[in-house]
Scaffold this motif. Structure first.
Motif, short mmCIF file in Angstrom:
data_model
loop_
_atom_site.label_atom_id
_atom_site.label_comp_id
_atom_site.label_asym_id
_atom_site.label_seq_id
_atom_site.Cartn_x
_atom_site.Cartn_y
_atom_site.Cartn_z
N CYS A 15 0.84 -1.20 0.00
CA CYS A 15 0.00 0.00 0.00
C CYS A 15 0.87 1.25 0.00
O CYS A 15 1.74 1.41 0.85
N GLY A 49 -0.19 4.13 0.67
CA GLY A 49 -0.64 5.06 1.70
C GLY A 49 0.03 4.82 3.04
O GLY A 49 0.47 5.75 3.70
N CYS A 50 0.10 3.56 3.46
CA CYS A 50 0.59 3.25 4.81
C CYS A 50 1.86 2.40 4.80
O CYS A 50 2.47 2.20 5.85
N CYS A 110 -7.78 3.48 4.22
CA CYS A 110 -6.44 4.06 4.26
C CYS A 110 -6.32 5.29 3.36
O CYS A 110 -5.70 6.27 3.74
N HIS A 111 -6.92 5.24 2.18
CA HIS A 111 -6.72 6.32 1.21
C HIS A 111 -7.76 7.42 1.35
O HIS A 111 -7.51 8.57 1.01
N HIS A 132 -9.32 -2.06 2.34
CA HIS A 132 -8.20 -1.36 2.95
C HIS A 132 -8.04 0.03 2.34
O HIS A 132 -7.87 1.02 3.06
ZN LIG Z 1 -2.68 1.47 3.48
#
Ligand SMILES: [Zn+2]
Ligand SMILES: [Zn+2]
Length: 208
Positions: free
Chosen positions: A165, A167-168, A191-192, A187
């Motif tokens: 990912c 993002g994280c 997350c986004h 997710h």
């Molecule tokens: Zn993420």
């Protein structure tokens, strides 16, 4: 082994109706071809997994053209259910239903990304759920959630793919047979769409 998707042979034949369809016997031959590799000498135990599935194509449904409701839905006996075409928020908006019908709590939007397309109730989130977690389209942006930066087989369960990912920075399973919807999209939605704020103040301070 359990494959999360239908064999590619059949999905590609369905996706390209113009292409000559392989005979069933040819398909069987291709399936059989992959397994004798296991018995070849000199292969490490990892080649046992050489014929596992490819990473799932998370965005296959939005790569195909969206369908319109069938002609049989266009002139229902109940005039309230007559579909109406509505404007998208912007060109290329994948979320907003182009066709809606009904009123109030029973108002439905047409999902032409489903194969076959179908009507989904807008008020109880059925439409939102399908677009978000089946097709990976963000209601907020009308665009697809970002895909993984990289993909790999999951250690200890090589049949399952996971993605990195952006993002994280976590590795996240792409699909799961246990839950409905696509794990990656679940997710990505969290997350986004709602990024964790923990890093933001620090970065701002560093920048100033
Ligand atoms: Zn993420
Ligand atoms: Zn759908």
């Amino acid at each position: 082994m359990s494959a999360p998707n239908p064999p590619p042979l059949f999905s590609s034949a369905a996706g390209f109706p113009e292409a000559p369809r392989p005979l069933p016997s040819q398909g069987l031959f291709r399936l059989l071809q992959s397994s004798p590799l296991d018995r070849l000498p000199g292969h490490h135990h990892t080649t046992h997994f050489a014929d596992l599935t490819d990473p799932p194509d998370l965005y296959a449904s939005i790569a195909a053209a969206a369908s319109d409701p069938p002609e049989s839905d266009m002139h229902p006996s109940d005039a309230d259910l007559t579909p109406h075409e509505q404007d998208l928020r912007f060109t290329g908006d994948l979320y907003t239903p182009k066709w809606v019908r009904g009123h109030g709590n029973k108002r439905e939007g047409w999902c032409g990304l489903c194969k076959p397309g179908r009507w989904l109730v807008l008020k109880n989130s059925a439409f939102w759920y399908d677009k978000s977690f089946t097709h990976g389209v963000s209601a907020a942006t009308g665009a697809a959630f970002a895909g993984p930066r990289e993909t790999r087989r999951t250690e200890g369960n090589l049949d399952v793919w996971e993605g990195l990912c952006g993002g994280c920075g976590d590795w996240v399973p792409l699909v799961s047979s246990k839950k409905k919807g696509t794990t990656w999209f679940r997710h990505a939605y969290k997350c986004h769409t709602h990024p964790k704020v923990k890093d933001t103040p620090k970065r701002r301070r560093e920048a100033s």
